[in-house]
Write a protein that holds these residues in place. Sequence first.
Motif, mmCIF file in Angstrom:
data_model
loop_
_atom_site.group_PDB
_atom_site.id
_atom_site.type_symbol
_atom_site.label_atom_id
_atom_site.label_comp_id
_atom_site.label_asym_id
_atom_site.label_seq_id
_atom_site.Cartn_x
_atom_site.Cartn_y
_atom_site.Cartn_z
ATOM 1 N N UNK A 175 65.844 -2.378 15.937
ATOM 2 C CA UNK A 175 66.595 -1.168 16.648
ATOM 3 C C UNK A 175 67.012 -0.292 17.784
ATOM 4 N N UNK A 176 68.303 -0.019 17.681
ATOM 5 C CA UNK A 176 69.214 0.271 18.904
ATOM 6 C C UNK A 176 69.638 -0.626 18.725
ATOM 7 N N UNK A 177 69.973 -2.083 18.297
ATOM 8 C CA UNK A 177 71.189 -3.376 18.716
ATOM 9 C C UNK A 177 72.104 -2.648 17.922
ATOM 10 N N UNK A 178 72.837 -3.552 18.299
ATOM 11 C CA UNK A 178 74.587 -3.035 17.902
ATOM 12 C C UNK A 178 74.570 -3.451 16.122
ATOM 13 N N UNK A 179 74.999 -2.916 15.714
ATOM 14 C CA UNK A 179 75.534 -2.813 14.229
ATOM 15 C C UNK A 179 76.547 -4.249 14.026
ATOM 16 N N UNK A 180 77.487 -3.486 14.046
ATOM 17 C CA UNK A 180 78.445 -4.995 14.252
ATOM 18 C C UNK A 180 77.570 -6.646 14.342
ATOM 19 N N UNK A 181 76.830 -6.832 15.511
ATOM 20 C CA UNK A 181 76.135 -8.064 15.594
ATOM 21 C C UNK A 181 75.158 -8.627 14.657
ATOM 22 N N UNK A 182 74.612 -7.321 13.974
ATOM 23 C CA UNK A 182 73.812 -7.758 12.765
ATOM 24 C C UNK A 182 74.873 -7.971 11.235
ATOM 25 N N UNK A 183 75.987 -7.434 11.220
ATOM 26 C CA UNK A 183 76.912 -7.579 10.380
ATOM 27 C C UNK A 183 77.504 -9.079 10.765
ATOM 28 N N UNK A 184 77.705 -9.796 11.417
ATOM 29 C CA UNK A 184 78.481 -10.993 11.980
ATOM 30 C C UNK A 184 76.743 -11.703 11.565
ATOM 31 N N UNK A 185 75.703 -11.879 11.815
ATOM 32 C CA UNK A 185 74.885 -13.232 11.446
ATOM 33 C C UNK A 185 74.758 -12.733 10.257
ATOM 34 N N UNK A 186 74.934 -11.330 9.785
ATOM 35 C CA UNK A 186 74.827 -11.885 7.953
ATOM 36 C C UNK A 186 75.658 -12.461 7.243
ATOM 37 N N UNK A 187 76.673 -11.738 7.657
ATOM 38 C CA UNK A 187 78.185 -12.702 6.904
ATOM 39 C C UNK A 187 78.283 -14.055 7.425
ATOM 40 N N UNK A 188 77.542 -15.027 9.162
ATOM 41 C CA UNK A 188 77.548 -16.024 9.198
ATOM 42 C C UNK A 188 76.494 -17.024 8.671
ATOM 43 N N UNK A 215 82.444 2.843 14.386
ATOM 44 C CA UNK A 215 81.561 2.387 14.202
ATOM 45 C C UNK A 215 81.237 0.979 12.495
ATOM 46 N N UNK A 216 82.091 1.708 11.755
ATOM 47 C CA UNK A 216 82.621 1.436 10.520
ATOM 48 C C UNK A 216 83.295 0.819 10.761
ATOM 49 N N UNK A 217 84.396 0.248 11.550
ATOM 50 C CA UNK A 217 85.608 -0.187 11.466
ATOM 51 C C UNK A 217 85.639 -1.146 12.453
ATOM 52 N N UNK A 218 84.644 -1.123 13.227
ATOM 53 C CA UNK A 218 84.348 -2.683 14.214
ATOM 54 C C UNK A 218 83.072 -3.069 13.164
ATOM 55 N N UNK A 219 82.655 -2.929 12.103
ATOM 56 C CA UNK A 219 81.624 -3.734 11.853
ATOM 57 C C UNK A 219 82.877 -4.240 10.726
ATOM 58 N N UNK A 220 83.914 -3.261 9.996
ATOM 59 C CA UNK A 220 84.712 -4.141 9.086
ATOM 60 C C UNK A 220 85.421 -5.422 9.655
ATOM 61 N N UNK A 221 86.005 -5.298 11.047
ATOM 62 C CA UNK A 221 86.645 -6.537 12.138
ATOM 63 C C UNK A 221 85.743 -7.571 12.003
ATOM 64 N N UNK A 222 84.545 -7.142 12.405
ATOM 65 C CA UNK A 222 83.546 -8.643 12.588
ATOM 66 C C UNK A 222 83.239 -9.661 11.530
ATOM 67 N N UNK A 223 82.843 -8.301 10.259
ATOM 68 C CA UNK A 223 82.765 -9.337 8.957
ATOM 69 C C UNK A 223 83.999 -10.548 8.839
ATOM 70 N N UNK A 224 85.155 -9.496 9.114
ATOM 71 C CA UNK A 224 86.526 -10.394 9.160
ATOM 72 C C UNK A 224 86.812 -11.699 9.789
#
Length: 313
Positions: A175-188, A215-224
């Motif tokens: 809890x409290x981790x960077x959501x974009x980091x979770x998305x990067x790990x997940x997509x990877x 936050x949503x913009x960052x998540x998208x950039x990281x996924x891309x």
Amino acid sequence: MGFFDKFKISRLKEGLAKTRENIKTKITKLVKGRTEIDDEFLEELEQILISADVGVQTTLDIVDKITERAKNERYASEEDLNNMLIDEIQKMLSDARDAHVVDFDAPLPSTPYVILIVGVNGVGKTTSIGKMAYNYKTAGKKVLIAAADTFRAAATEQLEIWAERAGVPIVGQRQGADPASVVFDSVSSAVSRDMDVVLVDTAGRLHNKIHLMEELSKIMRVAQKKVPDAPHEVLLVLDASTGQNAINQAKEFMKSVKVTGLILTKLDGTAKGGVVIGISRELNIPVKYIGVGEKIEDLQIFDRQKFIEALLK
């Protein structure tokens, strides 16, 4: 029609029981003994639709269309009149069959197919993700869930329960981790494991729209970074039982992100499921999936014809 198709229609009717009772009973009474449309008919119809939370503007649009048709058509029976009502209400619903994938067993244009799920807390976002995962897996797809709502306490734990029910893997952090980091790990992970679908949960707060958008913009950039054309879809989850308030929520989210489709939940718990018609019409965004119960198989692909028939036939 196969067994599973009959089962889905049966579940749809069960899930819409309260709204069906609210609309069908009144419309059946309205058309009984009538073969023509007059001012009294139109006024009563208007009241019925508004009471089902179809929305004022959408209701007026439907009444206008029916008034216009009444000038040129004659109705020989109650059934003719009812079918005309069904036809006009159905036309108010945006078609979900657009460029994006709707059917769970349909071929995907690319993999991993990344779907961002957004919505305020309490609308049924977590359960919808679990049910989508179940449907995709049942259709033979390899699915991974990204627990990127790290803001809300116990969000990941709740999602883990649904991932286990669906039988799919989940990637999350503390809890409290960077959501974009979770998305990067997940997509990877999805890329390396040759997954077909990634379902990304996101935080549901709206009190700070600027922060949400960032936050949503960052998540998208990281996924891309891993999947250049991600996310392929952004689905907004709305609680149908909140009626017109759901439309206001949708408008707020649409300021922050391009929503490609809607998931309407908790239709089994409300007599005002007519909001589906108003939302689709007013927002000009297709309703793609609807929740008609609490079971894992109770998320259905939205079929506007079957939906209207389940309400009025």
